[in-house]
Motif scaffolding. Structure first.
Motif, PDB file in Angstrom:
ATOM      1  N   SER A  88      -8.068 -28.963 -15.082  1.00 54.23           N
ATOM      2  CA  SER A  88      -8.572 -30.273 -14.639  1.00 54.23           C
ATOM      3  C   SER A  88      -7.335 -31.155 -14.435  1.00 54.23           C
ATOM      4  CB  SER A  88      -9.518 -30.949 -15.868  1.00 54.23           C
ATOM      5  OG  SER A  88      -8.898 -31.331 -16.975  1.00 54.23           O
ATOM      6  N   PRO A  89      -7.463 -32.227 -13.551  1.00 55.67           N
ATOM      7  CA  PRO A  89      -6.485 -33.241 -13.711  1.00 55.67           C
ATOM      8  C   PRO A  89      -6.115 -34.097 -14.791  1.00 55.67           C
ATOM      9  CG  PRO A  89      -7.873 -33.406 -11.887  1.00 55.67           C
ATOM     10  CD  PRO A  89      -8.421 -32.566 -12.464  1.00 55.67           C
ATOM     11  N   TYR A  90      -7.080 -34.270 -15.455  1.00 60.03           N
ATOM     12  CA  TYR A  90      -6.607 -35.045 -16.825  1.00 60.03           C
ATOM     13  C   TYR A  90      -5.863 -34.211 -17.658  1.00 60.03           C
ATOM     14  CZ  TYR A  90      -7.471 -38.039 -20.844  1.00 60.03           C
ATOM     15  OH  TYR A  90      -7.191 -39.024 -21.882  1.00 60.03           O
ATOM     16  N   ARG A  91      -6.094 -32.729 -17.906  1.00 59.52           N
ATOM     17  CA  ARG A  91      -5.623 -32.288 -18.775  1.00 59.52           C
ATOM     18  C   ARG A  91      -3.995 -31.994 -18.583  1.00 59.52           C
ATOM     19  NH1 ARG A  91      -6.770 -25.601 -19.814  1.00 59.52           N
ATOM     20  NH2 ARG A  91      -5.153 -25.028 -21.337  1.00 59.52           N
ATOM     21  N   LEU A  92      -3.940 -31.480 -16.991  1.00 60.64           N
ATOM     22  CA  LEU A  92      -2.526 -31.353 -16.510  1.00 60.64           C
ATOM     23  C   LEU A  92      -1.726 -32.699 -16.718  1.00 60.64           C
ATOM     24  CD1 LEU A  92      -3.448 -29.566 -13.352  1.00 60.64           C
ATOM     25  CD2 LEU A  92      -1.765 -28.728 -15.239  1.00 60.64           C
ATOM     26  N   ARG A  93      -2.349 -33.851 -16.377  1.00 56.20           N
ATOM     27  CA  ARG A  93      -1.756 -35.163 -16.698  1.00 56.20           C
ATOM     28  C   ARG A  93      -1.383 -35.299 -18.286  1.00 56.20           C
ATOM     29  NH1 ARG A  93      -5.530 -37.367 -12.242  1.00 56.20           N
ATOM     30  NH2 ARG A  93      -4.200 -37.023 -10.361  1.00 56.20           N
ATOM     31  N   ASN A  94      -2.198 -35.099 -19.029  1.00 58.10           N
ATOM     32  CA  ASN A  94      -1.741 -35.204 -20.453  1.00 58.10           C
ATOM     33  C   ASN A  94      -0.805 -34.293 -20.976  1.00 58.10           C
ATOM     34  OD1 ASN A  94      -3.285 -37.573 -21.615  1.00 58.10           O
ATOM     35  ND2 ASN A  94      -5.060 -36.295 -21.959  1.00 58.10           N
ATOM     36  N   ALA A  95      -1.204 -33.255 -20.490  1.00 59.95           N
ATOM     37  CA  ALA A  95       0.248 -32.099 -20.649  1.00 59.95           C
ATOM     38  C   ALA A  95       1.615 -32.426 -20.363  1.00 59.95           C
ATOM     39  CB  ALA A  95      -0.320 -30.815 -20.473  1.00 59.95           C
ATOM     40  N   LEU A  96       1.648 -32.930 -19.072  1.00 58.86           N
ATOM     41  CA  LEU A  96       2.585 -33.475 -18.336  1.00 58.86           C
ATOM     42  C   LEU A  96       3.150 -34.774 -19.323  1.00 58.86           C
ATOM     43  CD1 LEU A  96       4.860 -33.471 -16.175  1.00 58.86           C
ATOM     44  CD2 LEU A  96       3.148 -35.128 -15.090  1.00 58.86           C
ATOM     45  N   LEU A  97       2.567 -35.776 -19.539  1.00 58.23           N
ATOM     46  CA  LEU A  97       3.250 -36.748 -20.197  1.00 58.23           C
ATOM     47  C   LEU A  97       3.907 -36.210 -21.641  1.00 58.23           C
ATOM     48  CD1 LEU A  97       0.500 -39.217 -19.945  1.00 58.23           C
ATOM     49  CD2 LEU A  97       2.209 -39.300 -18.771  1.00 58.23           C
ATOM     50  N   GLY A  98       2.848 -35.528 -22.606  1.00 58.65           N
ATOM     51  CA  GLY A  98       3.630 -34.971 -23.749  1.00 58.65           C
ATOM     52  C   GLY A  98       4.911 -34.294 -23.591  1.00 58.65           C
ATOM     53  N   TYR A  99       4.884 -33.575 -22.468  1.00 55.46           N
ATOM     54  CA  TYR A  99       5.912 -32.464 -22.328  1.00 55.46           C
ATOM     55  C   TYR A  99       7.210 -33.271 -21.803  1.00 55.46           C
ATOM     56  CZ  TYR A  99       8.788 -28.657 -20.052  1.00 55.46           C
ATOM     57  OH  TYR A  99       9.792 -27.647 -19.872  1.00 55.46           O
TER      58      TYR A  99
END
Length: 530
Positions: A194-205
């Motif tokens: 999901s877009p939201y999952r990818l975006r949160n993962a990107l921010l934390g990484y």
């Protein structure tokens, strides 16, 4: 990284975890008690009374009770006090708002017929939700989960190559470097996650709150192909904060906006029996801003000492509902009322903007992107209202209402959200609400009347679980009015109390503050006979 960019992107798939769930369905299903000052002063116990513009929005047959055409306008002050306790730390927040709460007009028409006595037309605007005075701030100290766990949850299972800002060629050299805003935007076309999952993962990484378990975040030419592929395909992550580190959390949650209801009314009276119908449109404008700050003590795993996460969600849309109502005067001064309120069918859309930083901005991920998600559809539960009232000598009014509503019937019809329906059915249940009101009129002389009013209401929690994030509500009201020369001025005061456990995050950070909420409303209405 270039800042001050605004990119509007449309997400082709998926919802996101901070919206489009049970909490959102409840937000629009639980209407606040609002309307004219007279209506509010009697705690809304008007389903069998009629004769008030807000009573029309409760029972559409109420428009036939009017003897003359009227127009009314209501404005008021709303305030909320939230006393929260979170990990042993208390915090009190007061917030307030001034708003236009109601405007309406009714036109009764007498009929020259033996049986048919009257028909009526009306329009009423009413603010059914006011999100402005609902600020919530709480803080505490914990050794439990923190933002590191939150972003690890979203990163787990995603190949590291999807989170890196650089791509590598076959010679193991960077072939392209992404800008954060471009990569964040490109996730709107994601299909696997999901877009939201990818975006949160990107921010934390990006800010280093999470890292691959192997520790390798880049590729160098000396690596073998297998080693390079292992880095790119890494899917296991850990938070970059020590498990035994103490976390000091400060969370601010602000909301604004509201839901407005526009009722178009028709009623008719035959002998002692009145009936009516409302066609209602609802407009939604809601914004939720969360500011989450953390400070880490004794973090021996990395140099990260603090983090700041901001999540800004806006919801807009519209809905439609209808109401059918009847009032019967079964004896002199005694009226019975029955109302059916259909579900409201909502068509909504969410927008979200996020940013994350660590160590007071030394590491930051601020895409400056407003992500616009696909529209979604859901319906609120229907409800039934039964009421009885007694009017004595046009001076004393006693009234009571019973309201039934089955919150387990909230239903998401959008395909990717239908899984929420089983959670809703298991968590929410049938509820009862009671309202009682009284009014006494003092006749000063033929053209001047003074009114005193009071009321009480009880609303059962929509949750059938042992722990109820929203508890039962108890409220009382009082008010006064004066009428002269075809005008009436009404003033009301209402106070209600409720215990809540507001959950800001749907997953991982699910610890909630115990919040004792006190809601107060002061309304002033002006009514003119036409």
């Amino acid at each position: 990284m270039k800042k001050n960019i605004l990119i509007i992107i449309y997400c082709l798939l998926g919802g996101f975890a901070s919206a489009q769930n049970l909490t959102d369905g409840l937000r629009y299903s639980m209407e606040e008690l609002n309307g004219t000052a007279r209506f509010k002063a009697m705690s809304g116990a008007f389903s069998s009374l009629g004769g008030d513009l807000s009573a029309i929005s409760l029972n559409p047959a109420g428009s036939t009770i009017f003897a003359d055409s009227e127009i009314a306008l209501t404005a008021g002050s709303h305030s909320t006090q939230n006393k929260s306790t979170y990990f042993g730390t208390g915090k009190t927040v007061n917030s307030s708002d001034f708003s236009l709460d109601q405007f309406g007009i009714v036109l009764p028409i007498s009929l020259l017929s033996d049986g048919w006595k009257k028909m009526s037309f009306g329009f009423n605007y009413q603010r059914t939700h006011n999100f402005n005075p609902q600020d919530l701030i709480y803080n505490g100290q914990t050794t439990g989960k923190n933002l590191g766990d939150y972003f690890q949850y979203y990163a787990e299972g995603i190949e590291q190559q999807n989170l890196m800002l650089q791509e590598y060629n076959s010679e193991k050299k960077p072939s392209q470097r992404w800008r954060l805003d471009d990569l964040y935007s490109s996730y709107g076309r994601a299909q696997r996650f999901s877009p939201y999952r990818l975006r949160n993962a990107l921010l934390g990484y990006t800010v280093g709150l999470v890292k691959p378990l192997s520790g390798n975040t880049s590729i160098n030419p000396s690596m073998t192909d297998d080693q390079a592929n292992a880095v790119l395909n890494e899917t296991t992550y850990e938070k970059n904060i020590s498990p035994n580190a103490t976390t000091i959390q400060n969370i601010e949650h602000y909301t604004e906006g509201g839901v407005n209801k526009y009722s178009f009314n028709f009623g008719a009276c035959y002998d002692f029996f009145s009936f009516g119908i409302n066609l209602n449109t609802h407009s939604v404008d809601y914004r939720s801003l969360t500011r989450h700050r953390e400070t880490y003590l004794n973090n021996t795993k990395s140099t990260i000492t603090s983090a700041y996460f901001q999540n800004d969600v806006k919801t807009t849309g519209n809905g439609f509902s209808l109401q059918l109502g009847a009032i019967a005067e079964v004896a002199k001064g005694v009226r019975l009322g029955l109302t059916y309120i259909s579900p409201t069918w909502y068509n909504l859309q969410d927008e979200i903007a996020q940013s994350l930083s660590a160590n007071n901005g030394d590491y930051y991920a601020n895409p400056n992107v407003v992500a616009v998600y696909d529209r979604y559809h859901f319906r609120t539960p229907s409800s039934w209202i039964v009421g009885a009232s007694w009017v004595w000598n046009k001076q004393l009014i006693l009234s009571g209402d019973y309201i039934y509503k089955g919150y387990g019937k909230i239903y998401y019809s959008t395909d990717n959200l239908k899984s929420e329906n089983s959670i809703i059915e298991q968590t929410l249940g049938d509820t009862s609400a009671l309202r009682f009101g009284a009014e006494y009129r003092f006749i000063i002389h033929d053209k001047v009347n003074l009114f005193l009013r009071t009321g009480y209401r009880y609303e059962q929690s929509p949750y059938k679980t042992n722990l109820k994030p929203i508890g039962d509500l108890n409220g009382f009201s009082t008010g006064a009015g004066i009428a002269f020369r075809g005008m009436r001025f009404d003033l009301s005061y209402d106070m209600a109390e409720q215990t809540r456990y507001p959950q800001i995050y749907e997953s991982v950070l699910t610890d909630t503050p115990k919040t004792n909420s006190t809601f107060q409303t002061l309304l002033l209405s002006v009514t003119f006979k036409l």
